[in-house]
Design a protein around this motif. Structure first.
Motif, PDB file in Angstrom:
ATOM      1  N   LEU A 231     -44.716  40.794 -62.959  1.00 27.03           N
ATOM      2  CA  LEU A 231     -43.951  39.993 -63.925  1.00 27.03           C
ATOM      3  C   LEU A 231     -42.307  41.931 -63.718  1.00 27.03           C
ATOM      4  O   LEU A 231     -43.175  43.142 -64.215  1.00 27.03           O
ATOM      5  N   CYS A 232     -41.047  41.617 -63.792  1.00 29.07           N
ATOM      6  CA  CYS A 232     -40.334  42.449 -64.364  1.00 29.07           C
ATOM      7  C   CYS A 232     -40.249  42.154 -65.169  1.00 29.07           C
ATOM      8  O   CYS A 232     -39.604  41.701 -66.111  1.00 29.07           O
ATOM      9  N   PRO A 233     -40.451  43.792 -66.372  1.00 28.20           N
ATOM     10  CA  PRO A 233     -39.976  43.953 -67.524  1.00 28.20           C
ATOM     11  C   PRO A 233     -38.637  43.734 -67.865  1.00 28.20           C
ATOM     12  O   PRO A 233     -38.561  43.262 -68.979  1.00 28.20           O
ATOM     13  N   GLU A 234     -37.981  44.267 -67.015  1.00 24.77           N
ATOM     14  CA  GLU A 234     -36.474  44.471 -67.458  1.00 24.77           C
ATOM     15  C   GLU A 234     -35.515  42.547 -66.712  1.00 24.77           C
ATOM     16  O   GLU A 234     -35.239  42.337 -68.379  1.00 24.77           O
ATOM     17  N   CYS A 235     -35.537  42.000 -65.847  1.00 16.20           N
ATOM     18  CA  CYS A 235     -34.885  40.585 -65.960  1.00 16.20           C
ATOM     19  C   CYS A 235     -35.444  39.612 -64.861  1.00 16.20           C
ATOM     20  O   CYS A 235     -35.439  38.707 -65.419  1.00 16.20           O
ATOM     21  N   LYS A 236     -36.933  40.091 -66.033  1.00 16.31           N
ATOM     22  CA  LYS A 236     -38.116  38.994 -66.196  1.00 16.31           C
ATOM     23  C   LYS A 236     -37.769  37.671 -65.334  1.00 16.31           C
ATOM     24  O   LYS A 236     -39.143  36.621 -64.586  1.00 16.31           O
ATOM     25  N   SER A 237     -38.098  38.465 -63.810  1.00 13.42           N
ATOM     26  CA  SER A 237     -38.427  37.590 -62.460  1.00 13.42           C
ATOM     27  C   SER A 237     -39.897  38.078 -62.306  1.00 13.42           C
ATOM     28  O   SER A 237     -39.856  38.987 -62.837  1.00 13.42           O
ATOM     29  N   ALA A 238     -40.322  36.702 -61.377  1.00 11.03           N
ATOM     30  CA  ALA A 238     -41.361  36.503 -61.597  1.00 11.03           C
ATOM     31  C   ALA A 238     -42.319  36.396 -60.523  1.00 11.03           C
ATOM     32  O   ALA A 238     -41.440  35.443 -59.631  1.00 11.03           O
ATOM     33  N   GLN A 248     -41.921  47.078 -56.727  1.00  6.67           N
ATOM     34  CA  GLN A 248     -40.464  47.392 -57.351  1.00  6.67           C
ATOM     35  C   GLN A 248     -39.794  45.502 -57.172  1.00  6.67           C
ATOM     36  O   GLN A 248     -40.329  45.180 -56.535  1.00  6.67           O
ATOM     37  N   CYS A 249     -38.846  45.537 -58.847  1.00  5.06           N
ATOM     38  CA  CYS A 249     -38.566  44.135 -58.672  1.00  5.06           C
ATOM     39  C   CYS A 249     -37.171  44.151 -57.604  1.00  5.06           C
ATOM     40  O   CYS A 249     -36.201  45.045 -57.610  1.00  5.06           O
ATOM     41  N   VAL A 250     -37.275  43.391 -56.315  1.00  2.42           N
ATOM     42  CA  VAL A 250     -36.013  42.988 -55.673  1.00  2.42           C
ATOM     43  C   VAL A 250     -35.003  43.213 -55.902  1.00  2.42           C
ATOM     44  O   VAL A 250     -33.492  43.520 -55.489  1.00  2.42           O
ATOM     45  N   ARG A 251     -34.721  41.608 -57.598  1.00  2.00           N
ATOM     46  CA  ARG A 251     -32.964  42.136 -58.456  1.00  2.00           C
ATOM     47  C   ARG A 251     -32.617  43.678 -58.676  1.00  2.00           C
ATOM     48  O   ARG A 251     -31.735  43.376 -58.625  1.00  2.00           O
ATOM     49  N   CYS A 252     -33.649  44.250 -59.336  1.00  2.00           N
ATOM     50  CA  CYS A 252     -33.499  45.065 -60.331  1.00  2.00           C
ATOM     51  C   CYS A 252     -33.572  46.461 -59.913  1.00  2.00           C
ATOM     52  O   CYS A 252     -33.409  47.520 -60.988  1.00  2.00           O
ATOM     53  N   ALA A 253     -34.996  46.751 -59.385  1.00  2.00           N
ATOM     54  CA  ALA A 253     -35.470  47.647 -59.329  1.00  2.00           C
ATOM     55  C   ALA A 253     -35.914  48.119 -60.172  1.00  2.00           C
ATOM     56  O   ALA A 253     -36.656  49.778 -59.923  1.00  2.00           O
TER      57      ALA A 253
HETATM   58 ZN   LIG Z   1     -36.099  43.004 -62.240  1.00  5.89          ZN
END
Ligand SMILES: [Zn+2]
Length: 452
Positions: A231-238, A248-253
């Motif tokens: 779970l990405c703490p920044e953009c909430k993508s899961a 690493q989150c693909v969307r916001c790194a």
């Molecule tokens: Zn993210």
């Protein structure tokens, strides 16, 4: 209006010095629902749903029905018993085999107690078909008890052998149309989970034994969950996590976090996986008979009850999404014989309850604590354990002119500090909230705000 002493709620009191040997209790929801008298086990993975839990399920079902019918679904009921030969035709009798509850009638005919109904629905559509393309898309649903012969039933209602589920089935003339229905039902799910105010994420999932081309799981964050998400703490993508380290989150790194979760729903685009072997066809514009493009949707209703307790309760006390709490408001009157009792006695307390039910829109959602020989403090403590979202106490301030009431709201642990309100203010406050929860949410907005 209900009186607390009359509610059938067989509370399990475990003596303080008791040595707990029961290792079968493995999670918070199982423990609290049993101890607080909401469910009662009758056998391995089997539970009697007692009146308070039944109220939660009724409310959950009403919300589910509202959301899925807004997406165009029509309710029906299929028999729990499905002919085993249908499951043989799709190959699932072998694939799912050991988890199926099997039954044989007096003529030796074989059935299964269905865990899901793709075969039954495809057989129905074959039986009435071929449908005209003009009758499509078609979205049918039911809410009923399903069965799974779990090898090790555990975690109470989270993994039981009989459970209540919403299951919906779409029939379409093209993959594009199937995708449109899929989006519509996805929005219905988002709206439902937003109403429940639960942290539920949609994640891409492998289709597994169900087959088909596209599928998502709906996962609720909870420590007791058996699934793991990134779970990405920044953009909430899961996303589902098959590994132990975060990435690493693909969307916001940002660095993603590993969290536990419970699957509460699943959605699938099935294609012709069931319609082809069971000959569920539609007549296209050129009159050619073609297998239907199907989709299916599930929400575990009993599982969602237990999962929301896992997500919201603390170790000692139940907590609920306000929309599905067994009762929304508890009223605690003064202790018998006190000064307040002389001014604001039982009849006053009953009158307040009636006003809340009839004038503040809380009909059948108010309980009166009629154990007035107990102190207010003792009754508050018991109420905390049950997790009523709102408690109204008729305490010392009811002797003032005008009388004022203490309004408490449940927090994760304990209750908020009381707000003192006159009767008119109390009614107005709760009436506004009762109305607010009825306001419809625009699913398009939710859709735009959410990650894919
Ligand atoms: Zn993210």
């Amino acid at each position: 209006m209900r009186y607390l002493s009359q509610i059938f709620q067989p509370v399990l009191t475990i003596p303080k010095d008791a040595i707990i040997k029961n290792t079968e209790i493995t999670c918070k929801s199982q423990k609290l629902l049993l101890e607080c008298g909401l469910v009662r086990p009758t056998g391995s993975g089997l539970f009697t749903i007692l009146p308070l839990a039944r109220r939660v399920l009724n409310k959950l079902e009403a919300l589910v029905i509202r959301c899925i019918e807004e997406a165009g679904a029509q309710r029906m009921s299929l028999p729990s018993l499905t002919a085993a030969r249908l499951w043989e035709k799709t190959g699932r009798l072998q694939d799912v085999g050991a988890e199926l509850m099997k039954v044989e009638d007096r003529h030796g005919k074989k059935y299964i107690l269905s865990p899901t109904h793709e075969e039954a629905v495809a057989d129905l559509l074959a039986d009435v078909g071929p449908l005209s393309y003009k009758q499509l898309p078609l979205l049918l649903y039911q809410i009923s008890n399903k069965y799974r012969d779990e090898p090790r039933p555990k975690h109470g209602l989270l993994r039981s052998r009989e459970f209540s589920m919403l299951d919906a089935y779409g029939a379409h003339a093209s993959p594009e149309c199937a995708k449109e229905t899929y989006e519509r039902v996805t929005n219905a799910y988002r709206k439902l989970f937003q109403t429940l105010e639960l942290p539920i994420y949609r994640v891409a999932a492998p289709s597994g034994a169900m087959g088909g081309s596209l599928s998502h799981e709906w996962q609720l964050l909870a420590d007791a969950g058996e699934d793991t998400l990134q779970l990405c703490p920044e953009c909430k993508s899961a996303m589902r996590s098959e590994q132990d380290s975060s990435r690493q989150c693909v969307r916001c790194a940002s660095e993603m976090q590993l969290v536990n979760s419970i699957e509460v729903g699943h959605t699938f685009v099935l294609g012709a996986r069931y319609s082809e072997p069971l000959r569920a066809h539609y007549a296209a514009v050129d009159a050619a008979s073609t297998p239907l493009h199907m989709s299916c949707y599930g929400i575990g209703i009993t599982r969602l009850l237990a999962a929301s307790v896992e997500a919201l309760a603390n170790d000692k006390a139940l907590r609920w999404p306000e929309a599905i709490a067994p009762y929304r408001v508890l009223i605690i009157g003064p202790k018998e014989g006190s000064k307040e009792w002389a001014v604001h006695g039982w009849e006053e307390v009953q009158g307040l309850g009636e006003e809340l039910e009839n004038e503040a829109g809380l009909y059948s959602d108010v309980v009166l604590d009629d154990r007035h020989t107990h102190t207010i403090g003792r009754r508050m403590k018991a109420a905390d354990r049950m997790g009523y979202p709102i408690i109204v106490v008729c305490g010392r301030s009811t002797t003032e002119q005008p009388p004022r009431y203490e309004l408490y709201r449940s927090k994760r642990v304990g209750y908020s500090a009381p707000v003192l309100l006159t009767r008119a203010e109390l009614l107005a406050t709760l009436a506004t909230e009762a109305n607010v929860t009825k306001v419809e949410v625009n699913p398009k907005e939710i859709c735009a705000a959410e990650s894919s």
